[in-house]
Scaffold this motif. Structure first.
Motif, short mmCIF file in Angstrom:
data_model
loop_
_atom_site.label_atom_id
_atom_site.label_comp_id
_atom_site.label_asym_id
_atom_site.label_seq_id
_atom_site.Cartn_x
_atom_site.Cartn_y
_atom_site.Cartn_z
N GLY A 23 0.81 -1.21 0.00
CA GLY A 23 0.00 0.00 0.00
C GLY A 23 0.84 1.25 0.00
N LEU A 24 1.92 1.26 0.79
CA LEU A 24 2.81 2.42 0.82
C LEU A 24 3.51 2.61 -0.53
CD1 LEU A 24 3.96 4.71 2.49
CD2 LEU A 24 5.72 3.13 3.34
N ALA A 25 3.91 1.53 -1.17
CA ALA A 25 4.55 1.64 -2.49
C ALA A 25 3.57 2.19 -3.52
CB ALA A 25 5.08 0.27 -2.92
N VAL A 26 2.33 1.72 -3.50
CA VAL A 26 1.32 2.23 -4.43
C VAL A 26 1.04 3.70 -4.17
CG1 VAL A 26 -1.09 2.03 -5.12
CG2 VAL A 26 0.28 -0.02 -4.83
N LEU A 84 9.02 3.26 -8.80
CA LEU A 84 9.65 4.16 -7.83
C LEU A 84 9.30 3.76 -6.40
CD1 LEU A 84 11.34 6.67 -7.30
CD2 LEU A 84 9.26 8.04 -7.50
N GLY A 85 8.02 3.49 -6.15
CA GLY A 85 7.63 3.09 -4.80
C GLY A 85 8.17 1.73 -4.40
N LYS A 86 8.17 0.77 -5.33
CA LYS A 86 8.69 -0.56 -5.02
C LYS A 86 10.20 -0.52 -4.80
CE LYS A 86 5.13 -3.21 -7.45
NZ LYS A 86 4.28 -2.03 -7.82
N THR A 87 10.90 0.30 -5.58
CA THR A 87 12.35 0.41 -5.37
C THR A 87 12.67 1.03 -4.02
OG1 THR A 87 12.65 0.65 -7.76
CG2 THR A 87 14.47 1.34 -6.35
#
Length: 310
Positions: A23-26, A84-87
């Motif tokens: 959720g934070l990555a999204v 970007l969020g997943k990295t």
């Protein structure tokens, strides 16, 4: 721990990402995408203030589809499952067999994600991810993908998964590796060893040790040579794989040298000057000797009255 299995029946043991980190990555990805959409819309409104309502609506829809659907699909495809969020959170999208995602996987995830996250405000994604044991949302279910954690606590890469090995010990088994018969090892086992050594930094230490021991046992069963005492199974797998690659390289070099020699011989034959063959001397038929002229008969003697028969 995920029960991720490759096509060679090798359990990878990757840790699936759960709802909070996903959720934070999204949220980070959506923040960047919305910021880009707003900035581009404002720039176009300043550069072309005379557009009518229909043109503005068409441009707005096109930019929305580009930033919220097309751009995430392109980024995920080109980066092999990262954004970007997943990295930032150490996450990555992989296939169900552990391989990297391709365009079709990213396309399905992007289209379904636009519906379940943007249109439906993320309610189906949250419910599905909370119910799934691997934290999958609907896009992952339809695309056959999984979001895993690349930076696993306690695993600092391949160096942390492999204990230090005495270099003298590895040098001592070098002669044994040269004499090792690798003809009975099937190609699927080599593929499983290569995949395991390539992903050993992503595995838990206990799981990596179990997998390396199992693969080493399979290798020993086909070569008949046990793992030397004191050598880690993963280090032994790497040494045997390096020996096989060395043999293949040597064989390829020998074949290339043989081909080069044959090609050089053909070129030398083509470059030799052409010498015309002298014409053969004509054969003179034998000349028969001239026959002696016939001797005329002698005339009769005078006064005898005798004439010889003709």
């Amino acid at each position: 721990m995920s029960d991720l299995v490759t096509g060679e029946a090798v359990v990878l043991g990757l840790r699936a990402a759960k709802l909070p980190s996903r959720g934070l990555a999204v949220a980070l990805d959506l923040a960047v995408q919305v910021a880009g959409l707003v900035a581009t819309t404002l720039a176009l409104s300043l550069l072309a203030p005379d557009l009518d309502g229909a043109a503005v609506a068409a441009v707005t829809i096109g930019l929305t589809v580009f930033f919220l659907v097309a751009l995430p699909i392109m980024i995920e495809t080109l980066s092999r499952g990262r954004s970007l969020g997943k990295t930032a959170l150490g996450l990555r999208v992989v296939r169900s067999d552990g391989g990297p995602v391709r365009f079709r996987h990213s396309l399905v995830r992007g289209l379904v994600g636009f519906l379940e996250i943007i249109v439906l405000l993320g309610v189906p994604a949250v419910v599905c991810s909370a119910v799934s044991s691997e934290g999958k949302r609907l896009g992952d279910v339809f695309a056959g993908t999984l979001v895993v954690r690349e930076r696993v606590p306690g695993a600092g890469g391949a160096a942390a998964a492999l204990p230090p090995v005495n270099p003298q010990l590895l040098q001592a088994i070098g002669g044994e590796l040269v004499a090792l018969d690798l003809s009975a090892v099937p190609e699927p086992l080599w593929l499983a060893v290569r995949q395991f050594l390539g992903r050993i930094g992503e595995l838990d230490q206990a799981v990596a040790h179990q997998m390396s021991a199992r693969l080493a046992d399979d290798l020993v069963a086909r070569t008949g040579h046990p793992v030397p005492y004191g050598v880690h199974p993963a280090a032994y797998l790497g040494a045997v794989l390096s020996e096989r690659q060395r043999r293949e390289w040597t064989r390829a070099q020998g074949y290339a040298f043989q081909q080069a020699q044959q090609q050089a011989q053909v070129q030398r034959q083509q470059q030799q000057p052409w010498a015309p063959t002298p014409p053969a001397s004509p054969v003179t038929p034998p000349v028969a000797p001239l026959a002696a002229p016939p001797v005329p008969p002698s005339p009769p003697a005078a006064g005898t009255g005798f004439a010889p028969p003709a």
